[in-house]
Design an enzyme around this catalytic site. Structure first.
Site, PDB file in Angstrom:
ATOM      1  N   GLU A  42       6.414   2.496   1.981  1.00  0.00           N
ATOM      2  CA  GLU A  42       5.734   2.551   0.676  1.00  0.00           C
ATOM      3  C   GLU A  42       4.907   3.810   0.499  1.00  0.00           C
ATOM      4  O   GLU A  42       4.875   4.398  -0.584  1.00  0.00           O
ATOM      5  CB  GLU A  42       4.863   1.301   0.473  1.00  0.00           C
ATOM      6  CG  GLU A  42       5.631   0.054   0.048  1.00  0.00           C
ATOM      7  CD  GLU A  42       6.322  -0.655   1.195  1.00  0.00           C
ATOM      8  OE1 GLU A  42       6.102  -0.271   2.362  1.00  0.00           O
ATOM      9  OE2 GLU A  42       7.096  -1.600   0.929  1.00  0.00           O
ATOM     10  N   HIS A  78       3.250 -12.530  -1.075  1.00  0.00           N
ATOM     11  CA  HIS A  78       4.348 -12.159  -1.978  1.00  0.00           C
ATOM     12  C   HIS A  78       4.100 -12.544  -3.434  1.00  0.00           C
ATOM     13  O   HIS A  78       5.045 -12.642  -4.207  1.00  0.00           O
ATOM     14  CB  HIS A  78       5.667 -12.794  -1.523  1.00  0.00           C
ATOM     15  CG  HIS A  78       6.407 -11.989  -0.509  1.00  0.00           C
ATOM     16  ND1 HIS A  78       5.947 -11.819   0.773  1.00  0.00           N
ATOM     17  CD2 HIS A  78       7.562 -11.287  -0.579  1.00  0.00           C
ATOM     18  CE1 HIS A  78       6.808 -11.063   1.447  1.00  0.00           C
ATOM     19  NE2 HIS A  78       7.790 -10.715   0.649  1.00  0.00           N
TER      20      HIS A  78
END
Lengths: 309, 327
Positions: B60, B129
């Site tokens: 990321e 999540h």
């Protein structure tokens, strides 16, 4: 080579002036000089072509001057003036000069590496023969951005050169306390990246090795990890008492590892030639202070500009 | 007018921009053959090829940072962060780099980067999540934050985000991807910083984002049965915020409920409440109500998850309290 010496000496005298004016209480913030590391800045930047870009570190004065920014503009930035290369918004650790291909110095160790991958990717996608170059230190090879950036750069074969200035200290922490390996070339190995090693105190060697690295990148053969062994002859920041290393070490480095002394000896300059070069560098450093001091202070409310484009 | 799902609308905006403009490309994890973990980029590899639909490693920091560098070098990259929980891995690049390059350079640089991400609870994805982290980003000067709730808005706002010269964090809501709605034949850019009044009303203003817009609509329907007229204000962009429309609405209704799926405490809604009391205190007839998730990580077991996140009934209860009909 004499031009290289001229530039290294300018950076040296400039940074000595920076230390002096900081100690005189004229410069806000804090400062990191790269005294002893000038050959890397000059050797690397002199090998670049127009259109190549760099990202620098918290120790950015030398890189910035070597990439073409006038010392007046660098000094004006250190004084927080509108005439500074970042117009007073950046300071010593955020020197930018986009016109000269300096995409910015970064105060976060390793912070600029991923953007260099992205700039190189843009060059590749647009089929422009340009290379993006990241400067960073040995300390940065321990941070995540370094590993993710090198991995991605090699995976996508982007035209980038990662110049590691290994000055053997991460701030105060010596190599053996921060690196589990002695040979930093292994860092590049992990990503299958072409790696080159050079004596960072020998500007000619840096220049020639960088030329090779740039050719590799520009030819589309992928990025290069360039490891320059260098030495910081002063503290981490201006005023650093350097309690973490013996005074003897610094004395010996100054005697044996000063890149300017080395080049001066190599060129066999006469006393007269040396004095002439030195006087010129000193004059430019002095002038930069005069320029900066007579610069314009930003208006306080200018702080609200440039937050958004 | 054609009908698109929220997912198709996102894809449509990106595809049109990429057809029109070579500088637009996408980087992200599993976005190529797999079409993205939410299927948003499905079919795009076939049309645009692997150079522009760039499948990335799970990195990321590097893909956001590469987006920054490519943007600085003149491209208009889109980076997809698979779940907004994973933006935490790229926070250094977003907060210290993307948001500040323009400023630190004294205006020399622009960073036309769009970071798309998604999240949202309601299907037991667990604590890592489904968080709603928009409140982290609205706190950072230099970033724009967009959070659309309908197919039309997500398409028009994504288009504007791609063509904005600033870094934009673009939030999509997981549970809205299947939502269908009419969209204009051609993409019509929607100005960043303009709210949408989904429903006009007189008694109370509900400020809602993402999934909670739809919960607020359901709550307003119920409230209507009790004779309470609800105005629904969807900011669509959290930074910049359409303050004028917000204050005008509160001045009209004199009551305010702020509803988001993110944790209430220290949330974005607190800023809205503060702003309204600063600018329209004398117009308020009731304390401002906040609706959001309870102060706990998202639990796995469906009954616990339902307990933590807000629903239409929570919005309805808040509406009723503001008009003195609370329980």
């Amino acid at each position: 080579m004499k031009e290289f010496l001229r530039e290294m000496l300018l950076i040296r005298r400039f940074e000595e002036k920076v230390e002096e004016r900081f100690r005189a209480g004229e410069l806000p913030g804090f400062l990191h000089v790269a005294i002893g590391q000038e050959a890397v800045a000059v050797g690397v930047c002199r090998a670049l072509e127009d259109g190549d870009v760099i990202a620098s570190t918290h120790r950015a004065h030398g890189h910035t001057i070597a990439k073409g920014t006038h010392p007046n503009e660098v000094m004006a930035e250190l004084y927080g003036k509108v005439e500074g290369c970042s117009h007073g918004y950046g300071g010593s650790m955020h020197l930018y000069d986009v016109e000269h291909g300096n995409l910015g110095a970064n105060a976060v160790v390793g912070g600029g590496l991923p953007a260099i991958v992205g700039a190189a990717l843009a060059f590749k996608m647009r089929k422009e023969p340009r290379v993006a170059v990241a400067f960073f230190g040995d300390g940065a090879t321990n941070i995540g951005t370094f590993h993710e950036a090198l991995n991605l750069a090699e995976l996508w074969k982007v035209p980038a050169v990662f110049v590691c200035e290994n000055n053997h200290y991460a701030e105060s922490t010596p190599s053996h306390q921060q690196l589990p390996i002695e040979d930093l070339m292994k860092r590049a190995d992990a990503y299958g990246m072409t790696a080159m090693q050079v004596d960072g105190q020998d500007v000619e060697a840096v220049f020639k090795t960088m030329q090779k690295a740039l050719k590799h990148a520009r030819d589309g053969d992928g990025p290069v990890f360039l490891l320059a062994e260098t030495y910081r002859l002063t503290g981490h920041y201006v005023g650093d008492p350097q309690v973490y290393r013996p005074k003897e070490e610094v004395r010996e480095l100054r005697q044996n590892q000063d890149p300017i002394t080395k080049l001066r000896e190599k060129l066999e300059l006469s006393e007269e030639e040396w004095n002439e070069l030195d006087a010129e560098a000193t004059r430019l450093a002095d002038e930069s202070v005069e320029f900066a001091k007579s610069g314009t202070d930003p208006k306080p409310e200018d702080a609200m500009k440039n937050v958004y484009a | 007018m054609p009908e698109l799902s929220y997912r198709e609308a996102v894809r449509d905006a990106m595809s049109e921009a990429m057809r029109r403009d070579e500088d637009v490309f996408i980087m992200g994890e599993d976005i190529a053959e797999m079409g993205g973990s939410m299927g948003v980029t499905q079919g795009m590899l076939e049309e645009f090829g692997p150079e522009r639909i760039r499948n990335s490693p799970i990195s990321e920091m590097a893909i956001v940072g590469a987006g920054i560098g490519a943007a600085v070098a003149g491209m208009r990259p889109i980076v997809e962060i698979m779940y907004q929980d994973f933006t935490t891995l790229a926070m250094e690049q977003l907060v210290n780099q993307a948001a500040k390059h323009r400023y630190m350079s004294g205006g020399q640089i622009k960073v036309p980067l769009t970071v798309r991400t998604q999240g949202g609870a309601g299907w037991s994805p667990g604590a890592q999540h489904a968080q709603q982290l928009e409140g982290w980003f609205v706190h950072v000067p230099g970033l724009k934050v967009v959070f659309p709730s309908t197919p039309e808005d997500v398409r028009g706002l994504l288009w504007s985000s791609i063509y904005d010269d600033n870094p934009v964090i673009f939030f999509e809501h997981r549970t809205l991807y299947g939502l269908k709605g009419e969209v204009p034949d051609e993409i019509e850019p929607i100005e960043i910083g303009k709210a949408r009044i989904h429903r006009e009303g007189d008694d109370v203003t509900v400020v809602a984002t993402g999934r909670l817009v739809h919960e607020a609509v359901a709550a307003a329907d119920e409230a209507g049965k009790d004779g309470i007229s609800v105005e629904i204000y969807d900011p669509r962009t959290l930074q910049p915020l359409d303050e004028d429309a917000l204050i005008a609405s509160v001045k009209k209704t004199n009551r305010l409920v702020v509803a988001h799926e993110a944790v209430t405490r220290m949330g974005w809604g607190a800023e809205v409440a503060a702003l309204v009391q600063e600018k329209a205190f004398d117009y308020l007839d009731a304390p401002i109500e906040r609706v959001g998730a309870r102060f706990a990580p998202l639990p796995f077991a469906p009954v616990m998850e339902e307990y933590v996140i807000p629903h239409a009934e929570d919005v309805l209860a808040a509406i009723k309290r503001t008009v003195g009909k609370g329980e």
